[in-house]
Write an enzyme that holds these catalytic residues in place. Structure first.
Site, PDB file in Angstrom:
ATOM      1  N   CYS A 157     -10.971  -2.772   1.845  1.00 17.85           N
ATOM      2  CA  CYS A 157     -10.752  -2.597   0.405  1.00 17.85           C
ATOM      3  C   CYS A 157     -11.999  -2.908  -0.430  1.00 17.85           C
ATOM      4  CB  CYS A 157      -9.576  -3.445  -0.051  1.00 17.85           C
ATOM      5  SG  CYS A 157      -9.628  -5.158   0.479  1.00 17.85           S
ATOM      6  N   ARG A 195     -11.340 -15.993  -1.162  1.00 18.82           N
ATOM      7  CA  ARG A 195      -9.983 -15.718  -1.653  1.00 18.82           C
ATOM      8  C   ARG A 195      -9.738 -16.560  -2.895  1.00 18.82           C
ATOM      9  NH1 ARG A 195      -7.606 -11.573  -0.060  1.00 18.82           N
ATOM     10  NH2 ARG A 195      -7.439 -12.172   2.148  1.00 18.82           N
ATOM     11  N   HIS A 250      -9.731  -6.968  -6.750  1.00 16.06           N
ATOM     12  CA  HIS A 250     -10.874  -7.669  -6.174  1.00 16.06           C
ATOM     13  C   HIS A 250     -12.092  -7.534  -7.080  1.00 16.06           C
ATOM     14  CE1 HIS A 250      -8.459  -8.279  -2.782  1.00 16.06           C
ATOM     15  NE2 HIS A 250      -9.051  -7.527  -1.870  1.00 16.06           N
ATOM     16  N   LYS A 282     -17.376  -6.815   8.083  1.00 15.84           N
ATOM     17  CA  LYS A 282     -16.939  -5.451   7.768  1.00 15.84           C
ATOM     18  C   LYS A 282     -17.846  -4.780   6.733  1.00 15.84           C
ATOM     19  CE  LYS A 282     -12.029  -6.400   8.630  1.00 15.84           C
ATOM     20  NZ  LYS A 282     -10.714  -6.604   7.963  1.00 15.84           N
ATOM     21  N   ARG A 322     -10.541   1.667  12.892  1.00 16.09           N
ATOM     22  CA  ARG A 322     -11.706   2.016  12.062  1.00 16.09           C
ATOM     23  C   ARG A 322     -12.987   2.243  12.850  1.00 16.09           C
ATOM     24  NH1 ARG A 322     -10.859  -2.449   7.408  1.00 16.09           N
ATOM     25  NH2 ARG A 322      -9.073  -1.475   6.366  1.00 16.09           N
ATOM     26  N   VAL A 370       0.838  -1.197   0.000  1.00 18.63           N
ATOM     27  CA  VAL A 370       0.000   0.000   0.000  1.00 18.63           C
ATOM     28  C   VAL A 370       0.877   1.254   0.000  1.00 18.63           C
ATOM     29  CG1 VAL A 370      -1.729   1.322   1.273  1.00 18.63           C
ATOM     30  CG2 VAL A 370      -1.915  -1.163   1.127  1.00 18.63           C
ATOM     31  N   GLN A 393     -11.595 -12.172  -3.900  1.00 20.35           N
ATOM     32  CA  GLN A 393     -10.516 -11.292  -3.494  1.00 20.35           C
ATOM     33  C   GLN A 393      -9.140 -11.898  -3.788  1.00 20.35           C
ATOM     34  OE1 GLN A 393     -13.289  -9.841   0.216  1.00 20.35           O
ATOM     35  NE2 GLN A 393     -11.116  -9.429   0.377  1.00 20.35           N
TER      36      GLN A 393
END
Length: 360
Positions: A124, A257, A264, A233, A91, A2, A151
């Site tokens: 994400c 995954r 993604h 999430k 978060r 990132v 993902q």
């Protein structure tokens, strides 16, 4: 990863002209860091609290473990600066804002005016979903969403990517003779591959199970209601980003995954509050922001553009396969794909940094 993508995007857009940067590292202290123009930077110790306290703004692209250690020490040290973080640790804190300014700029400025100084990048796949459906959320015509996400390995970090490559490399070597033999039978190869997948030959230190030519229908930890934390999430973060109570819009589904390196994808079933013609839905989506692109719902366009390979490294986010389901005209299906290292991680932080610079 990132941090690397963030640095690249900031250089591309000339963001460093507006700041006096310092660079920190947890593992390469005193090594040569980025070069901006003719200037080379030396990497400082990312655990040096006194040095960090001198910063007006700190952008962290480290892990949650780093945030857990350093953020608390900074607050204890009475640091008054702005904290921008790509990790998930803070978060859901009441004094933290999840940032995605094309979606929630009104909340961002509201909390800046209130003196809030902790701003966190969102999950994400949640960020990508909100960017693609931003117009529908703004129009308040979504009742609920069921999502199935696909993902990439990069969503779990660079070591997962390396392990995926290692698995593909070993599979290629193991089957080299089979691939090149005119006498080999595909069902025999398939049977052999199945044995190899569960033989322990393939490296699985990070991923735990082989993901090359396979998938794993679970991401993150399990929580009490049978969801994975990644699935949890979607609902909790979406509502917080939009400034809603937790279940104003209900979002649930399954996170998977898959054996791709980057980007993604997401299959969506959307329950609308009313029947809206597809052409009008496309207009609402297309006019919301500059980054979402609609792919026509036909075979040629879908298989050419709605793939991880087509958007890797691209700031554009694609959405297609839009149509009403046969169960009712108020049900919409869609498929989106975006580079999660950009809009799912680096870009919201980059844009928030510029907002703060202009604000102060």
């Amino acid at each position: 990863m990132v941090g690397s993508v963030l640095l690249k995007r900031m250089i591309e857009d000339g963001d460093f002209k507006n700041i006096n940067p310092n660079f920190f590292s947890t593992s390469q202290i005193l090594h040569t860091g980025p070069q901006l123009g003719k200037k080379k930077f030396i990497l400082h110790d990312a655990f040096d609290i006194d040095a960090l306290t001198a910063m007006d703004i700190i952008v962290s692209c480290h892990s949650s473990n780093y945030t857990n250690i350093v953020y608390k020490k900074l607050i204890k040290n009475k640091w008054k600066g702005y904290w921008l973080d790509a990790s998930s640790t803070l978060r859901m804190n009441n004094d933290a804002v999840i940032v995605l300014d094309p979606i929630n700029s009104n909340l961002i400025y509201k909390y800046l005016d209130m003196g809030i100084k902790t701003f966190i990048g969102g999950n994400c796949i949640v960020s990508i979903m909100l960017m693609t459906l931003g117009g529908l959320f703004k129009a308040k015509i979504i009742d609920w969403i069921n999502s199935i996400t696909y993902q990439a390995a990069s969503g779990a970090g660079s070591q997962y990517m390396r392990e995926l490559i290692n698995q593909m490399y070993n599979i290629s070597n193991i089957f080299y003779n089979d691939f090149n033999s005119v006498d080999s039978k595909i069902l025999d190869i398939d049977k052999k591959l199945n044995r190899v997948m569960y033989s322990g030959i393939l490296q699985t230190k990070k991923i735990n199970l082989p993901i090359a030519v396979s998938l794993l229908p679970w991401i993150d930890q399990q929580i009490n209601n049978g969801q994975s934390r990644e699935e949890w999430k979607s609902n909790i973060e979406t509502n917080k980003i939009l400034g809603y109570l937790q279940n104003t819009i209900t979002i649930d589904g399954i996170c998977v995954r898959i054996g791709t390196m980057r980007c993604h994808s997401q299959a969506l079933i959307i329950k609308l509050r009313k029947n809206i013609p597809i052409n009008d839905i496309e207009t609402i989506i297309n006019e919301h922001n500059d980054w979402v692109n609609i792919v026509p719902n036909n075979k040629k366009a879908s298989i050419e553009y709605l793939t991880p390979a087509s958007v890797s490294g691209n700031i554009k986010i694609l959405i297609g396969r839009m149509r009403n389901l046969i169960i009712g005209d108020e049900y919409l299906t869609a498929f989106s794909v975006g580079d999660q290292l950009i809009w799912g991680a680096a870009e919201p932080i980059k844009r928030m940094l510029n907002i703060i610079i202009n604000y102060i």
